[in-house]
Enzyme design. Structure first.
Site, PDB file in Angstrom:
ATOM      1  N   HIS A  47       0.812  -1.229   0.000  1.00  0.00           N
ATOM      2  CA  HIS A  47       0.000   0.000   0.000  1.00  0.00           C
ATOM      3  C   HIS A  47       0.842   1.274   0.000  1.00  0.00           C
ATOM      4  CE1 HIS A  47      -3.949   1.972   1.249  1.00  0.00           C
ATOM      5  NE2 HIS A  47      -4.339   1.045   0.386  1.00  0.00           N
ATOM      6  N   GLU A  90      -1.774   0.926  -9.477  1.00  0.00           N
ATOM      7  CA  GLU A  90      -3.036   1.600  -9.156  1.00  0.00           C
ATOM      8  C   GLU A  90      -2.867   3.110  -9.074  1.00  0.00           C
ATOM      9  OE1 GLU A  90      -3.413  -0.496  -5.229  1.00  0.00           O
ATOM     10  OE2 GLU A  90      -4.062   1.466  -4.557  1.00  0.00           O
ATOM     11  N   HIS A 121      -6.770  -3.055 -11.079  1.00  0.00           N
ATOM     12  CA  HIS A 121      -7.120  -2.617  -9.720  1.00  0.00           C
ATOM     13  C   HIS A 121      -8.612  -2.309  -9.687  1.00  0.00           C
ATOM     14  CE1 HIS A 121      -7.138   0.830  -6.671  1.00  0.00           C
ATOM     15  NE2 HIS A 121      -6.599  -0.162  -5.984  1.00  0.00           N
TER      16      HIS A 121
HETATM   17  O1  LIG Z   1      -5.238  -2.539  -3.904  1.00  0.00           O
HETATM   18  C1  LIG Z   1      -6.206  -1.888  -3.567  1.00  0.00           C
HETATM   19  O2  LIG Z   1      -7.359  -2.270  -3.646  1.00  0.00           O
HETATM   20  C2  LIG Z   1      -5.938  -0.504  -3.060  1.00  0.00           C
HETATM   21  O3  LIG Z   1      -4.665  -0.394  -2.519  1.00  0.00           O
HETATM   22  C3  LIG Z   1      -7.008   0.055  -2.146  1.00  0.00           C
HETATM   23  O4  LIG Z   1      -7.047  -0.708  -1.010  1.00  0.00           O
HETATM   24  C4  LIG Z   1      -6.738   1.499  -1.759  1.00  0.00           C
HETATM   25  O5  LIG Z   1      -5.827   2.059  -2.603  1.00  0.00           O
HETATM   26  C5  LIG Z   1      -7.944   2.360  -1.719  1.00  0.00           C
HETATM   27  O6  LIG Z   1      -8.784   2.150  -2.810  1.00  0.00           O
HETATM   28  C6  LIG Z   1      -7.578   3.808  -1.595  1.00  0.00           C
HETATM   29  O7  LIG Z   1      -8.700   4.537  -1.421  1.00  0.00           O
HETATM   30 MG   LIG Z   2      -3.353  -1.677  -3.583  1.00  0.00          MG
END
Ligand SMILES: O=C(O)[C@H](O)[C@@H](O)[C@@H](O)[C@H](O)CO
Ligand SMILES: [Mg+2]
Length: 382
Positions: free
Chosen positions: A185, A235, A285
């Site tokens: 993350h 992402e 993503h």
């Molecule tokens: O991999 C994933 O789904 C993402 O890291 C997600 O958990 C976050 O980025 C979130 O959407 C941020 O608002």
């Molecule tokens: Mg992520």
């Protein structure tokens, strides 16, 4: 046919839907949003929309270029998410006009099923065993969890142990009957990523995602050189031009463009094709809503290198609404043995419950990501 109107709906849990209307009654839906900045994307959608009114929605390639190249300043999360949702809606209109699903317009299916994975464990990985057990009961065998909680630039061995123990426990309980990816993350620094990746290697995670922030992408090839675990990221990359740099630099095994952030279907099929040329897998993503997921699936089903699809059912962010709440044709999204089938309706394949969207968009709360701080009070990456 001419575009007549763009209407946006900000919705719980943290999404935004866009409806594009035409003078011939056909309308298309898309999902332009960046989580936590929905109002900024909304403003961008309407700003870009000025150039779309009166135009032929069938000319997606040209309209995309108008939105992208037509502005001297371009790119970035806000503008590219706005373009993404508009692009999805234009493909929806084209499919509905011609009476075929978008995947048909993109050249047809390359697979019959698309493997999906589910989130477990929340923001700070907890209860992952129970979470996996529950989802296994409905046929899911591939998961993603956050790899650790907040982590300092140089952190102590307790923080490392905590992260490693969670993962060790998963392998201890489930052996090789399940697979899981670990999302760092962007909360792990380059020095700590080195340590964590080494310690996690024996547990064979399916991939490590955003081992460091996209801003630190020059570390991806260096980290990849020290491990056999596939490295995933994307992402927070918004165009083929950004993906070009990371693909050329090497190191990534999986790219994760977001269909609602990286310019939509038009852009993401190109990113997918570019990745294929580098022998890099595609895992779009998608912690977002049903239109974003439908757009992902359209690309997955025409991309040979698509490996698995993120989806948000039961994700910790879905407070106040679930993935299929606003969808009429819920059965089309049913997973069989953890995989989606092609969406066979014309366009994106989502029938939106518009009355519910209008109702729930009234006073929709503004979602914000949490602001984390380290023990010393300094801001931490979340
Ligand atoms: O991999 C994933 O789904 C993402 O890291 C997600 O958990 C976050 O980025 C979130 O959407 C941020 O608002
Ligand atoms: Mg992520």
């Amino acid at each position: 046919m001419k575009i007549t109107k763009l209407t946006t709906y900000r919705l719980p849990p943290r999404w935004m839907f866009l409806k594009i209307e035409t003078d011939e009654g056909v309308c298309g839906w898309g999902e332009p949003v960046i989580e936590g900045r929905a109002r900024s994307v909304e403003a961008a959608v309407h700003e870009l929309g000025d150039a779309l009114i009166g135009q032929d929605p069938a000319r997606i390639n040209d309209l995309w270029q108008v939105m992208y190249r037509g502005g001297f300043y371009r790119g970035g999360p806000i503008l590219m998410s706005a373009i993404a949702g508009i692009d999805q809606a234009l493909w929806d209109i084209k499919g509905k006009t011609l009476g075929v699903p978008v995947w048909q317009l993109l050249g047809g299916l390359v697979r019959d099923r698309m493997k999906a994975y589910s989130w477990v464990g929340g923001d700070r990985p907890a209860d992952v065993i129970a979470g996996i057990q529950t989802l296994r009961a409905i046929g899911i065998d591939t998961f993603k969890l956050n790899g650790c909680a907040e982590m300092s630039l140089i952190d102590n061995s307790r923080a490392v142990d905590e992260a490693v123990n969670t993962v060790a426990q998963i392998r201890e309980v489930f052996g090789n009957q399940i697979e899981f990816g670990l999302d760092f993350h962007g909360r792990v620094s380059a020095p700590m990523a080195k340590i964590l990746i080494k310690e996690l290697e024996p547990y064979r995670p399916l991939f490590i995602e955003e081992p460091v922030l996209a801003e630190q992408a020059e570390y991806y090839p260096r980290l990849a050189a020290q491990t056999h675990i596939p490295i995933a990221a994307g992402e927070r990359m918004y165009s083929r031009f950004e993906f070009k740099r990371v693909l050329a630099a090497g190191g990534l095994a999986i790219v994760q463009p977001d269909l609602s952030h990286a310019g939509g279907i038009t852009e993401c099929v190109r990113i997918a094709a570019m990745a294929e040329a580098y022998d890099v897998g595609l895992a779009p993503h998608c912690p977002l809503g049903p239109l974003a997921l439908a757009a992902c699936l359209q690309v997955d089903f025409v991309s040979h290198n698509a490996i698995f699809q993120e989806q948000s059912m039961g994700i910790h962010y879905n407070q106040g609404a679930e993935l299929l709440d606003y969808v009429v044709n819920k059965a089309d999204f049913a997973m069989h043995n953890g995989s989606f089938s092609p969406l066979n309706r014309p366009g994106l394949g989502v029938e939106i419950d518009e009355a519910l969207v209008i109702e729930r968009s009234r006073d929709a709360p503004d979602w914000r990501n949490p602001l984390w701080r380290h023990a010393d009070g300094a801001v931490a990456e979340w």
